[in-house]
Design an enzyme around this catalytic site. Structure first.
Site, short mmCIF file in Angstrom:
data_model
loop_
_atom_site.label_atom_id
_atom_site.label_comp_id
_atom_site.label_asym_id
_atom_site.label_seq_id
_atom_site.Cartn_x
_atom_site.Cartn_y
_atom_site.Cartn_z
N LYS A 140 0.55 -1.27 0.12
CA LYS A 140 -0.11 -0.15 0.11
C LYS A 140 0.84 1.35 -0.01
O LYS A 140 0.54 2.22 -0.61
CB LYS A 140 -1.06 0.15 1.35
CG LYS A 140 -1.91 1.13 1.18
CD LYS A 140 -3.21 0.78 2.05
CE LYS A 140 -2.99 0.73 3.64
NZ LYS A 140 -3.12 2.14 4.03
N GLY A 149 -5.41 8.04 5.54
CA GLY A 149 -4.53 9.00 6.01
C GLY A 149 -3.15 9.20 5.24
O GLY A 149 -2.76 10.27 5.32
N GLN A 186 4.89 9.14 6.90
CA GLN A 186 4.26 10.04 6.62
C GLN A 186 4.52 11.65 6.55
O GLN A 186 4.60 12.17 5.53
CB GLN A 186 2.84 9.86 6.99
CG GLN A 186 2.15 8.49 6.53
CD GLN A 186 0.72 8.40 6.97
OE1 GLN A 186 0.16 9.32 7.65
NE2 GLN A 186 0.03 7.25 7.13
N ASP A 230 1.98 -0.91 11.84
CA ASP A 230 0.59 -1.20 11.45
C ASP A 230 0.37 -2.60 11.84
O ASP A 230 -0.62 -3.11 11.60
CB ASP A 230 0.71 -0.92 9.87
CG ASP A 230 0.51 0.40 9.47
OD1 ASP A 230 -0.27 1.26 10.01
OD2 ASP A 230 0.82 0.70 8.51
#
Length: 444
Positions: free
Chosen positions: A27, A100, A175, A325
């Site tokens: 992802k 997000g 991120q 995660d």
């Protein structure tokens, strides 16, 4: 399959998991491939892109910003980019759904372009704070007006020219790092990020592959990542490896269900993504790597996983950035281990799609597991390998990883575990339940 399960799904024991599975594309890499291809001048091809809802939100946003993004009949994605600095004003709000990653990275991308964009999302995403991205992007000149608490909906007005900064990450976050790097692409001068604790480095690897002038240096303060602005990116042909965060569910499932033996093909083995494998091996898991190779600039291997008795450990906090995660499904493994597993240093879990510490604590307690909750993790008393009680209905809280983790728990429970809403699984792993059916057909 998810669309047919709006009212929940019950997962109970099915016996051993056996077979070979193909993972969905990673992802994190899929998001970046679409964005960087959209910023290149020319035609890029992407093989193996994850076609989950989160990544499709990124694809839709890049179209809205002027890139041509299409998928052919063979599943290959084609992107004709507009070039760094060439993004167009979107005609309507950018709907990020539950993603997000899409939100934070696209905020960075637009922060140094002369566009104004409104970001919206679903209720889960709209509850997540964006302040950690708003701060550095505002320092670079972007004008960001957010809802109370730094949440969506928010409006971003990009700065042109933006101001290069040196930014020390206050928390380990790939991120935030990536958002600043993306903003730096169209910013004159050199933008620097100081990363005290290494995080996922997909952005650095892929930006270099697209031709950005990027350097990574080690210092006493950590990694210093420097990107030279006003870049020109060259189109690429990219193959996305399998997602290790999706592999996590099968790593744990095969480890805790007696008689299991599975092969997970093409798993990304980037060193910043293998924290769960390290933790499971510390617990005694039988995980072997075969056929190590490079794929699209990333290390890849096939993983052979066999059932093994697990023992409790104190999870090293320094693993947290490399498995953030994967904590929910690690908690499931701990529930089956012998002894008390302590997992701390993961306060980042509080601000994911749900408060994953609180939600997993409630879910496992409902299934009969003894839990002590901490501000930054859990202490979990394991069953010593015996099935947990199960028999509970679990609130997934619109969180795909909660839903899949508790589905794995149901495979080693005396009574089925019911997930109240399976639809969030489609955000990252649309084929999860079909893969489960293939590895361990239902006993019904």
């Amino acid at each position: 399959m998810i669309a047919s399960l709006p009212h929940g799904i019950a997962i109970g024991p099915r016996g051993a998991l056996r077979g070979t599975l193909a993972l969905p594309g990673d992802k994190s890499i899929s998001h970046r491939a679409l964005m960087f291809a959209g910023l290149a001048i020319g035609h890029s091809r992407i093989h193996g892109l994850l076609e989950g809802e989160d990544v499709l939100a990124t694809a839709a946003a890049m179209r809205a910003l002027g890139a041509r993004v299409e998928c052919d009949a063979g599943g290959v994605w084609h992107v004709d980019g507009v070039g760094v600095g060439g993004l167009l004003q979107p005609e309507r709000a950018l709907d990020m759904g539950n993603s997000g990653t899409s939100t934070r990275l696209l905020m960075g991308l637009l922060a140094s372009h002369r566009v104004t964009a409104t970001f919206i999302g679903d209720p889960s995403l709209s509850a997540r704070p964006m302040g950690r991205v708003i701060d550095p992007l505002s320092r670079m000149g972007a004008d960001i007006t957010a809802s109370p608490g730094g949440r969506l909906p928010l409006m971003l007005r990009g700065a042109l020219p933006a101001v290069p900064i040196e930014y020390r990450l206050p928390v380990a976050s790939a991120q935030v790092k990536s958002a600043v790097l993306l903003a730096g692409l169209n910013t004159p001068g050199i933008t620097r990020i100081v990363e005290p604790v290494p995080t996922r480095d997909h952005s650095e690897r892929m930006l270099a592959g697209f031709g950005a002038h990027l350097t990574v240096d080690e210092s006493m303060d950590g990694r210093i990542i420097s990107i030279h602005g006003e870049a020109e990116l060259t189109p690429q042909s990219i193959t996305v490896p399998g997602d290790p965060s999706s592999a996590a569910f099968w790593l744990v499932a095969a480890s805790i269900v007696p008689g299991s033996e599975i092969t997970i093909a093409n798993a990304c083995m980037n060193p910043t993504r293998t924290g769960l494998i390290t933790a499971l091996r510390m617990m005694g898991a039988d995980i072997a790597e075969t056929n190590r190779r490079d794929m699209g600039g990333e290390q890849v291997a096939d993983l052979v996983v066999r059932h093994a008795p697990l023992k409790a450990i104190e999870v090293p906090p320094e693993l947290a950035p490399n498995m953030i995660d994967e904590y929910p499904v690690l908690f499931v493994a701990a529930a089956m281990a012998d002894g008390v597993t302590v997992a701390r240093g993961a306060e980042e879990l509080r601000v994911k799609e749900s408060d994953r510490i609180a939600v997993m604590a409630a879910a496992l307690r409902a299934c009969g597991v003894l839990i002590a909750e901490h501000p930054d993790g859990l202490s979990i008393t394991g069953s010593g390998g015996d099935p947990i009680a199960g028999g509970a209905t679990i609130a997934s809280k619109l969180d795909h990883r909660i839903a899949m983790s508790m589905a794995v728990a149901g495979l080693s429970a005396r009574a089925p575990v019911t997930i109240d809403d399976a639809r969030p699984v489609a955000t990252s792993y649309p084929g999860f339940f079909a893969t489960l059916d293939a590895l361990a057909p239902s006993l019904d």
